[in-house]
Design a protein around this motif. Structure first.
Motif, mmCIF file in Angstrom:
data_model
loop_
_atom_site.group_PDB
_atom_site.id
_atom_site.type_symbol
_atom_site.label_atom_id
_atom_site.label_comp_id
_atom_site.label_asym_id
_atom_site.label_seq_id
_atom_site.Cartn_x
_atom_site.Cartn_y
_atom_site.Cartn_z
ATOM 1 N N HIS A 24 -39.781 2.043 31.841
ATOM 2 C CA HIS A 24 -40.924 1.592 30.678
ATOM 3 C C HIS A 24 -40.614 0.656 29.608
ATOM 4 N N GLY A 25 -39.511 -0.070 29.522
ATOM 5 C CA GLY A 25 -38.369 -1.276 28.996
ATOM 6 C C GLY A 25 -37.563 -0.815 27.555
ATOM 7 N N HIS A 26 -36.997 0.290 27.629
ATOM 8 C CA HIS A 26 -36.699 1.053 26.783
ATOM 9 C C HIS A 26 -34.787 0.325 27.047
ATOM 10 N N LEU A 27 -34.426 1.069 25.987
ATOM 11 C CA LEU A 27 -32.210 1.085 25.989
ATOM 12 C C LEU A 27 -32.411 2.779 26.681
ATOM 13 N N LEU A 28 -30.896 2.140 27.526
ATOM 14 C CA LEU A 28 -30.509 3.380 27.726
ATOM 15 C C LEU A 28 -29.987 4.465 26.323
ATOM 16 N N PRO A 29 -30.582 5.732 26.401
ATOM 17 C CA PRO A 29 -29.972 6.762 24.821
ATOM 18 C C PRO A 29 -28.442 6.514 25.240
ATOM 19 N N ARG A 30 -27.669 6.246 23.454
ATOM 20 C CA ARG A 30 -26.152 5.824 23.908
ATOM 21 C C ARG A 30 -26.067 7.116 23.886
ATOM 22 N N ILE A 31 -24.437 7.064 24.284
ATOM 23 C CA ILE A 31 -23.469 8.229 24.266
ATOM 24 C C ILE A 31 -22.804 8.265 23.057
ATOM 25 N N HIS A 32 -23.145 9.301 22.018
ATOM 26 C CA HIS A 32 -22.698 10.800 21.258
ATOM 27 C C HIS A 32 -21.157 10.733 21.635
ATOM 28 N N LEU A 33 -20.168 10.925 20.674
ATOM 29 C CA LEU A 33 -18.656 11.685 21.508
ATOM 30 C C LEU A 33 -18.748 12.500 19.945
ATOM 31 N N ARG A 34 -18.096 13.604 20.296
ATOM 32 C CA ARG A 34 -17.856 14.580 19.304
ATOM 33 C C ARG A 34 -16.806 15.703 19.679
ATOM 34 N N LEU A 35 -15.683 15.205 18.922
ATOM 35 C CA LEU A 35 -14.305 16.027 19.329
ATOM 36 C C LEU A 35 -14.362 17.849 19.030
ATOM 37 N N ALA A 36 -14.063 18.750 20.112
ATOM 38 C CA ALA A 36 -13.838 19.345 19.843
ATOM 39 C C ALA A 36 -12.025 19.981 20.919
ATOM 40 N N PRO A 37 -11.205 19.824 20.258
ATOM 41 C CA PRO A 37 -9.695 19.792 21.213
ATOM 42 C C PRO A 37 -9.906 21.218 21.788
ATOM 43 N N THR A 38 -10.166 22.206 21.082
ATOM 44 C CA THR A 38 -9.708 23.501 21.324
ATOM 45 C C THR A 38 -10.917 24.342 22.350
ATOM 46 N N TRP A 39 -11.697 23.604 22.770
ATOM 47 C CA TRP A 39 -12.899 24.100 22.821
ATOM 48 C C TRP A 39 -12.823 25.243 24.368
ATOM 49 N N ARG A 40 -11.973 25.389 25.299
ATOM 50 C CA ARG A 40 -11.491 25.980 26.305
ATOM 51 C C ARG A 40 -10.615 27.179 26.129
ATOM 52 N N ARG A 41 -9.921 27.141 24.370
ATOM 53 C CA ARG A 41 -9.561 28.084 24.254
ATOM 54 C C ARG A 41 -10.308 29.097 23.430
ATOM 55 N N GLY A 42 -11.370 28.183 22.451
ATOM 56 C CA GLY A 42 -12.608 29.528 22.476
ATOM 57 C C GLY A 42 -13.375 29.747 23.338
ATOM 58 N N VAL A 43 -13.933 29.046 24.413
ATOM 59 C CA VAL A 43 -14.780 29.619 25.771
ATOM 60 C C VAL A 43 -13.942 30.346 26.360
ATOM 61 N N ARG A 44 -12.804 30.532 26.717
ATOM 62 C CA ARG A 44 -12.488 32.388 27.160
ATOM 63 C C ARG A 44 -12.411 33.339 25.841
ATOM 64 N N ARG A 45 -12.694 32.675 24.501
ATOM 65 C CA ARG A 45 -12.939 33.713 23.244
ATOM 66 C C ARG A 45 -14.143 33.753 23.146
ATOM 67 N N GLY A 46 -14.964 33.473 24.615
ATOM 68 C CA GLY A 46 -16.235 33.717 23.675
ATOM 69 C C GLY A 46 -16.980 32.942 22.758
ATOM 70 N N ARG A 47 -15.920 31.501 22.635
ATOM 71 C CA ARG A 47 -16.794 31.056 21.630
ATOM 72 C C ARG A 47 -16.673 30.108 22.312
ATOM 73 N N LEU A 48 -17.519 29.139 21.765
ATOM 74 C CA LEU A 48 -18.179 27.882 22.501
ATOM 75 C C LEU A 48 -18.177 26.758 20.534
ATOM 76 N N PRO A 49 -17.830 25.761 20.371
ATOM 77 C CA PRO A 49 -18.113 24.350 19.223
ATOM 78 C C PRO A 49 -19.110 24.557 18.751
ATOM 79 N N ALA A 50 -18.796 24.518 17.584
ATOM 80 C CA ALA A 50 -19.693 24.879 16.420
ATOM 81 C C ALA A 50 -20.509 23.549 16.227
ATOM 82 N N SER A 51 -20.605 22.224 16.893
ATOM 83 C CA SER A 51 -21.176 21.824 16.536
ATOM 84 C C SER A 51 -22.339 21.298 18.154
#
Length: 442
Positions: A269-296
């Motif tokens: 269709h002639g468009h560029l690839l969507p750019r990859i945006h990065l977000r830091l979530a250093p404690t995401w796995r610990r949060g998931v174990r407690r039933g929470r996901l990163p707010a962002s």
């Protein structure tokens, strides 16, 4: 077994069935293994095994590396008939009536010229560029010249998707589909669609070999499959590699001038690839174990859903699916979704349910990194810096977004615990192709 079933193949039988007949045939007996110092080298997969591991009684040896294709031992011989290219060409060879974009047509012409010259070449085209259709011209001209061709992929699902498309595009050509779960017997055909493992059965068979998704597991970094692809092509034959994410080995060959390369940095269709945006979530796995996901992450998921778009959320491991799903059910309870992974018996039904609008999103592992298309989706990865995600896998995952002309952009966002070389490499590769694409659009 018909004589034609030996053409361009190495067949393991005690005695060729037709050899007992009075009609002479150009049969060749080929060795199966050779001794190489303290190792035994298999001539089917090219791999070496220590003699003590490969030992059989009475001083004989076998290859444990490719035993899933039938045991190769020093007791056996390969039976081979050199490829005679005995095909009847029926016109028109190409029955596909679609149209290529100008950029696709230019890449298709380069592929066609390379196949005519039997060059080794790489088509580096972004995900969603229409690589399959760009092969058609080169395949049609090669078939018209009476050549024997194969289109191989490391993955069965890619072969199953390619076969009907090629069958529809070349309705007057004999085709065969080969993979490990195939129930139909082998038959001689001018165009073969197969998994790369099946190439281990061929020997100097193909005038041109096309390997799609060359970066995918298990072909990438697999010496046996690389050996198989080299053995399957005639000594003067050509090889075309197709990928959106070439690995270091291919890029080194390009840099050294051993591999010609054609680029297609824009999608159909002639468009560029969507750019990859990065977000830091250093404690995401610990949060998931407690039933929470990163707010962002939750904030982005809500924005996508509020805009009435669907999304894929990738996680590193199957063990991550259940806790992430539990957290999502608490936060997004009004939105239907399911988890899916490679061993899920309902995988195909769930993917189809997503296509049919039954679900607003899927939570998945790398099983959906390629080979699936959902229109207008966003793509998110939680824990993109986990070692399970290679840079090529991350580029393929990002490529699930923006594939539809109705929404050619889409949002791609990776959550990472820290800086990671593989993630940076994926970002650089997308940006590299976008710079090439932007130059073409000027």
């Amino acid at each position: 077994m018909k004589l034609s079933e030996y053409y361009g193949r190495r067949v393991l039988v005690d005695q060729p069935e037709w050899q007992s007949a009075k009609t002479p045939a150009p049969i060749e007996e080929l060795p199966t293994m050779i001794q190489h110092g303290q190792n035994i080298r298999c001539l089917r997969c090219g791999q070496e095994t220590p003699r003590r591991i490969a030992a059989l009684p009475n001083g004989e040896f076998y290859c444990p590396r490719c035993i899933n294709l039938g045991r190769v031992a020093t007791l056996n011989k390969f039976y081979h008939v050199p490829e005679p290219n005995q095909f009847t060409i029926v016109q028109p060879v190409l029955t596909w009536t679609g149209q290529l974009s100008p950029l696709q047509a230019a890449a298709s012409a380069e592929v066609d010229a390379g196949m005519k010259a039997h060059r080794h070449q790489l088509l580096w085209a972004v995900t969603g560029a229409g690589k399959t259709e760009m092969m058609f011209k080169g395949i049609a001209h090669a078939l018209g010249r009476g050549e024997r061709l194969a289109v191989a992929s490391p993955r069965v699902d890619v072969c199953l998707e390619l076969y009907p498309r090629l069958k529809a595009a070349f309705q007057n050509t004999s085709l065969v589909l080969l993979h490990g779960h195939q129930e139909l017997p082998y038959r001689y055909a001018q165009l073969t669609v197969c998994t790369t493992h099946q190439l281990l059965r061929f020997y100097h068979a193909f005038d041109n070999l096309i390997i799609d998704e060359v970066d995918a597991f298990p072909f990438a970094a697999n010496d046996a499959l690389l050996f198989a692809s080299q053995q399957a092509v005639k000594e003067a034959g050509g090889c075309l590699y197709l990928t959106a994410t070439p690995g270091p080995a291919l890029l080194r060959q390009v840099k050294r001038g051993k591999l010609a390369v054609s680029y297609l940095p824009l999608r159909y269709h002639g468009h560029l690839l969507p750019r990859i945006h990065l977000r830091l979530a250093p404690t995401w796995r610990r949060g998931v174990r407690r039933g929470r996901l990163p707010a962002s992450l939750l904030s982005q998921l809500r924005r996508t859903l509020d805009a009435h778009y669907c999304f894929l959320l990738f996680v590193p491991h199957v063990a991550d699916l259940a806790p992430v799903a539990a957290a999502l059910k608490k936060e997004l309870s009004q939105h239907p979704f399911v988890t899916v992974h490679a061993a899920d018996p309902d995988r195909l039904a769930k993917v189809q349910g997503m296509r049919d609008g039954k679900y607003d999103f899927l939570v998945t592992t790398t099983i959906l990194e390629r080979g699936v298309t959902f229109p207008g989706i966003d793509v998110f990865v939680l824990g993109a810096d986990d070692p399970v995600f290679s840079s090529s896998a991350l580029v393929q995952i990002a490529g699930r977004a923006g594939r539809n002309i109705a929404r050619p952009t889409g949002i791609v966002c990776f959550w990472i615990a820290g800086q990671c070389r593989r993630v940076r490499a994926a970002v650089r590769q997308v940006d590299f192709m976008n710079r090439k694409g932007q130059a073409l659009k000027r």
